[in-house]
Structures are given as structure tokens and as C-alpha cells.
Write an enzyme that holds these catalytic residues in place. Structure first.
Site, PDB file in Angstrom:
ATOM      1  N   PHE A 185      51.917  14.680  37.716  1.00 58.87           N
ATOM      2  CA  PHE A 185      50.863  14.834  38.639  1.00 58.87           C
ATOM      3  C   PHE A 185      50.803  16.028  39.237  1.00 58.87           C
ATOM      4  CE2 PHE A 185      48.624  14.964  42.655  1.00 58.87           C
ATOM      5  CZ  PHE A 185      47.424  14.217  42.249  1.00 58.87           C
ATOM      6  N   ASP A 202      56.997  22.372  39.109  1.00 59.53           N
ATOM      7  CA  ASP A 202      56.251  21.904  40.169  1.00 59.53           C
ATOM      8  C   ASP A 202      57.130  21.154  41.122  1.00 59.53           C
ATOM      9  OD1 ASP A 202      54.673  20.673  41.924  1.00 59.53           O
ATOM     10  OD2 ASP A 202      53.281  19.757  40.457  1.00 59.53           O
ATOM     11  N   LYS A 230      53.953  20.341  50.489  1.00 56.12           N
ATOM     12  CA  LYS A 230      54.233  19.328  51.135  1.00 56.12           C
ATOM     13  C   LYS A 230      55.321  19.843  52.310  1.00 56.12           C
ATOM     14  CE  LYS A 230      53.247  15.635  47.966  1.00 56.12           C
ATOM     15  NZ  LYS A 230      52.160  15.064  48.515  1.00 56.12           N
TER      16      LYS A 230
HETATM   17  C1  LIG Z   1      54.364  17.308  42.218  1.00 55.79           C
HETATM   18  C2  LIG Z   1      52.909  17.479  43.035  1.00 55.79           C
HETATM   19  N1  LIG Z   1      52.114  18.387  42.621  1.00 55.79           N
HETATM   20  C3  LIG Z   1      50.821  19.002  43.364  1.00 55.79           C
HETATM   21  C4  LIG Z   1      50.492  17.835  44.244  1.00 55.79           C
HETATM   22  C5  LIG Z   1      49.269  18.245  44.781  1.00 55.79           C
HETATM   23  O1  LIG Z   1      49.478  18.715  46.217  1.00 55.79           O
HETATM   24  P1  LIG Z   1      48.365  18.872  46.999  1.00 55.79           P
HETATM   25  O2  LIG Z   1      47.766  17.393  47.430  1.00 55.79           O
HETATM   26  O3  LIG Z   1      48.973  19.340  48.320  1.00 55.79           O
HETATM   27  O4  LIG Z   1      47.280  19.617  46.450  1.00 55.79           O
HETATM   28  C6  LIG Z   1      51.097  16.824  44.401  1.00 55.79           C
HETATM   29  C7  LIG Z   1      50.720  15.815  45.493  1.00 55.79           C
HETATM   30  O5  LIG Z   1      51.096  14.916  45.709  1.00 55.79           O
HETATM   31  C8  LIG Z   1      52.422  16.623  44.004  1.00 55.79           C
HETATM   32  O6  LIG Z   1      53.410  15.445  44.177  1.00 55.79           O
END
Ligand SMILES: Cc1ncc(COP(=O)(O)O)c(C=O)c1O
Length: 388
Positions: free
Chosen positions: A135, A220, A249
Site C-alpha cells: 500500500f 516506503d 505518519k
Molecule cells: C506504507 C504506506 N505508504 C503510504 C501511505 C499513504 O499515506 P497518506 O495516507 O499519508 O497519504 C500509507 C498509509 O496508510 C502507508 O501505510
């Protein structure tokens, strides 16, 4: 009209919300509009890393609000310089681009990878390998990057150039890492995908194969970064540092932020005119972030995170309804034998404990600063629900 009715009449229905109107919070506890009290084992999906309204964090954020709240990126701020310096020092990266969310941080990483390759090799080397079940965000490009078919609906046409490899399948990786690929992007622990940590052998293979072909590795760490897994970055568990790491986050403790960190190899790729963000690097976010970094890098902080994680895992190991426990540090996935995760979350809410789910698991992402008393209290509620 009550808050929930007013909300539903005026806000788009894009989330499955629980019937709780949060009014105030302190540390790991919060109170609903109706006076009901909760222990928070979700920290706003890993965002409130220091819990609700930590004293030092509030002080820093409020002081910044009272001096300069926004400048635009035509100017400099001291707080962004200090935050960036500290983040570079702690992470070992060369330079940072600041945005406002995880998806934006990933967009930036994707742009760097494609331009790095274009500058060096020209057209035709734009593909990015991401993992099945990953994700990476909700923008069109990060949805395309996300390796879950369920997200590839409605919004056609999606951004081209993403190829999915099965996590931990080295043969699949080797077969797909051809001359069209400029980067491999992965979460060391797939969060939304079910709190699954990658195998060390697979991570080693990613780095080895990418190094052979001058393909960039993008980690990520939007969910795993800044102490969540018991190391400053989850990559530290694997003894690896990606060319690019993305954070969001928990980085600023509850104010919107995203950060794309690049090593010397690719920190000069983006030049004036190639990327930007009106709010990116906002001084309030940087003030919150600086406080988080100071706390997380404090002596013994990560040892405590690991001790708390150990406590949770030992309690879960003794619980008869628990089939398996996954994840790293305070990023915990619980596979249940008989119960359904959403039912457990609902039941917990009624008993004053906030939980999350990830796929079919119950997910715990408590504030990193949670005290042992609250941890014991919360675990007692959870175990009682599971064993009922
Ligand atoms: C691993 C990862 N990357 C990207 C995102 C996207 O982050 P945002 O909701 O701040 O755009 C998330 C959100 O849950 C995530 O867990």
C-alpha cells in the site's frame, strides 16, 4: 443536530467511521463527546507517536503558531533547517524534500527514481517494481503503485509503469527486474496489507540485484519509520539503507507531514521547477517533527519501545484465541483463531479500547510513549474480549 448527523450531512462518506466523537486526549487516553473514556492502541493509525497532546510537543507547536505559521517556499525558516538537519543526522540521508502526506512523499520518490534514470540512461527505463499486497497511497500514481487489485478500479486511466512482484519471491523479482526498471519500492513491513514483515533473504536479494543494475531501492517507511518498529527506521532491522526512504505518519506526532529522504546518489536529481508543494515543510509541522525526533532519539527510548512490544507479544502468546502474531516492534498484527477482527474492534470500542484492523487481522499501533500501566490495562481488556 448531533455532531455525527451534522458530519454525515456535510462530509463525503469515504470512510467507515466508528460512532465516537473525540473531544480531548492526553497521553494514551482520550475522551468522547459523551464523556466515555478510551485507551488508544491505534494512535490515529500510527500518527500520534507521542500520544495525545504531549506537553513538549504542544509547547513547540504552539510557540511556532505564535511566531510564523507559514511562509511559502520562496523563503527559509529556521525550524525547517533544524528539523531537516536532525532528520538527516539521525537517518543518515543526504537531503530531504518535505510534503504533507505519505502519498506525496511516495510521489516524490517515484519522480526522483524516474528522473534519475532518465538523466543517466534516457527514455524506456521508467518501470517501478512494487510488491503484491503493498500500500503506497491514494493519489492516482500511488494507487497504481499499490499492489492490490481492489484499488485499481473506477479511476481509469491509471498511471502506467508499475510491475508487481510477489513479496519474498526472489525468482519473481529476478524475472521482472529487467532493463525497463528504474526502481524497486517496498515496505519492510506491509502495514495495510496485513502487518507482514519481509523475509531478510528477499530484502538482501532486492539490494543485491538493484545494485548490479543501478536500480534505485525505495523504502516506503511511511508507517514503519521513526521508532515504530523498535529501530529508528525499519531498514535498520535488515541492516539496509535504501537510496530513498519515505516518511509521514508518526514523523510529526499529529500534524500533517511527508518527507522524501534521498542519499547522495539521487539527492540532486530534483532541481528548481521539477517539484514543489505549497504547504510542504510548513513550520508548524517541522516544529512538531523536531519534538518527535528529539524524543525518539533520546537515550533508551527505542529500548523501551522494544520492551513494550515484548510485553504485548508475551501477553498475546498466552492467549488461547490468538493464532499468530506478526509485525515488528509496536507494529503488531494479530491473527485470530475464531473471532472476526471487525467484531473485536467493535467490542473493544464499547469497552473503552481503540484498536485497528489490517486485512483480517487486529492491528495494534499504540503511541510509542505508552506507559506500562495503560499497556497492562489495555491488554487486559483485549485479552478478555478475545477469550470471551
Ligand atoms: C506504507 C504506506 N505508504 C503510504 C501511505 C499513504 O499515506 P497518506 O495516507 O499519508 O497519504 C500509507 C498509509 O496508510 C502507508 O501505510
Amino acid at each position: 443536530m448531533g455532531t455525527i448527523e451534522k458530519f454525515n450531512e456535510n462530509v463525503m462518506h469515504t470512510y467507515g467511521r466508528h460512532p465516537l466523537v473525540m473531544e480531548k486526549g492526553s497521553g494514551v487516553r482520550c475522551t468522547g463527546e459523551d464523556g466515555m473514556k478510551y485507551i488508544d492502541f491505534g494512535s490515529g493509525i500510527g500518527v500520534n507517536s507521542l500520544g495525545f497532546c504531549d506537553e513538549k510537543w504542544v509547547e513547540a507547536v504552539c510557540a511556532q503558531v505564535k511566531s510564523v505559521q507559514h511562509t511559502s517556499n520562496y523563503y527559509y525558516t529556521r525550524v525547517q533547517a533544524e528539523f531537516a538537519e536532525k532528520l538527516c543526522q539521525l537517518s543518515g540521508y543526504d537531503k530531504i524534500f518535505f510534503g504533507n502526506s505519505g502519498a506525496e512523499a511516495n510521489e516524490c520518490a517515484i519522480k526522483i527514481a524516474r528522473k534519475y534514470s532518465f538523466d543517466k540512461y534516457g527514455l524506456g527505463r521508467h518501470n517501478i517494481i512494487t510488491l503484491v499486497n503493498s500500500f503506497h497511497g491514494r493519489t492516482l500514481t500511488t494507487l497504481s503503485a499499490t499492489g492490490q487489485e481492489v484499488f485499481h478500479n473506477y479511476f481509469f486511466p491509471f498511471t502506467e509503469g508499475f510491475v508487481n512482484v510477489t513479496a519474498n519471491d526472489i525468482d519473481d523479482l529476478r524475472a521482472k527486474l529487467d532493463d525497463t526498471v528504474c526502481a524497486v519500492m517496498m515496505e519492510y513491513v506491509q502495514g495495510e496489507g496485513g502487518v507482514n514483515a519481509l523475509d531478510k533473504k528477499f530484502v538482501d536479494a532486492v539490494y543485491e540485484l538493484c545494485a548490479e543494475k543501478d536500480v534505485l531501492v525505495i523504502a516506503d517507511e511511511v508507517q514503519t519509520g521513526i521508532g515504530r518498529t523498535g529501530e529508528f527506521l525499519a531498514g535498520d532491522h535488515y541492516g539496509k539503507k535504501a537510496d530513498i526512504t519515505t516518511l509521514a505518519k508518526g514523523l510529526a506526532g499529529g500534524v500533517p507531514i511527508g518527507a522524501c529522504l534521498a542519499n547522495e546518489k539521487c539527492s540532486g536529481v530534483l532541481v528548481p521547477g521539477t517539484h514543489g508543494s505549497t504547504f510542504g515543510g510548513n513550520p508548524i509541522a517541522c516544529a512538531g517533527g523536531l519534538t518527535v525526533l528529539e524524543r525518539v532519539s533520546g537515550e533508551g527510548f527505542l529500548d523501551e519501545v522494544n520492551a513494550k512490544a515484548e510485553f504485548i507479544r508475551s501477553k498475546l502468546a498466552q492467549c488461547s484465541e490468538v493464532e499468530a502474531v506478526s509485525g515488528l516492534g509496536l507494529m503488531i498484527g494479530i491473527t485470530l483463531k475464531n473471532k472476526k477482527a471487525p467484531d473485536v474492534v467493535k467490542e473493544a470500542l464499547g469497552r473503552g479500547l481503540l484498536l485497528l484492523t489490517a486485512k483480517d487481522k487486529v492491528r495494534l499501533l499504540p503511541p510509542l510513549t505508552i506507559g506500562m500501566k495503560e499497556l497492562e490495562e489495555g491488554m487486559e481488556i483485549l485479552v478478555k474480549i478475545l477469550e470471551a
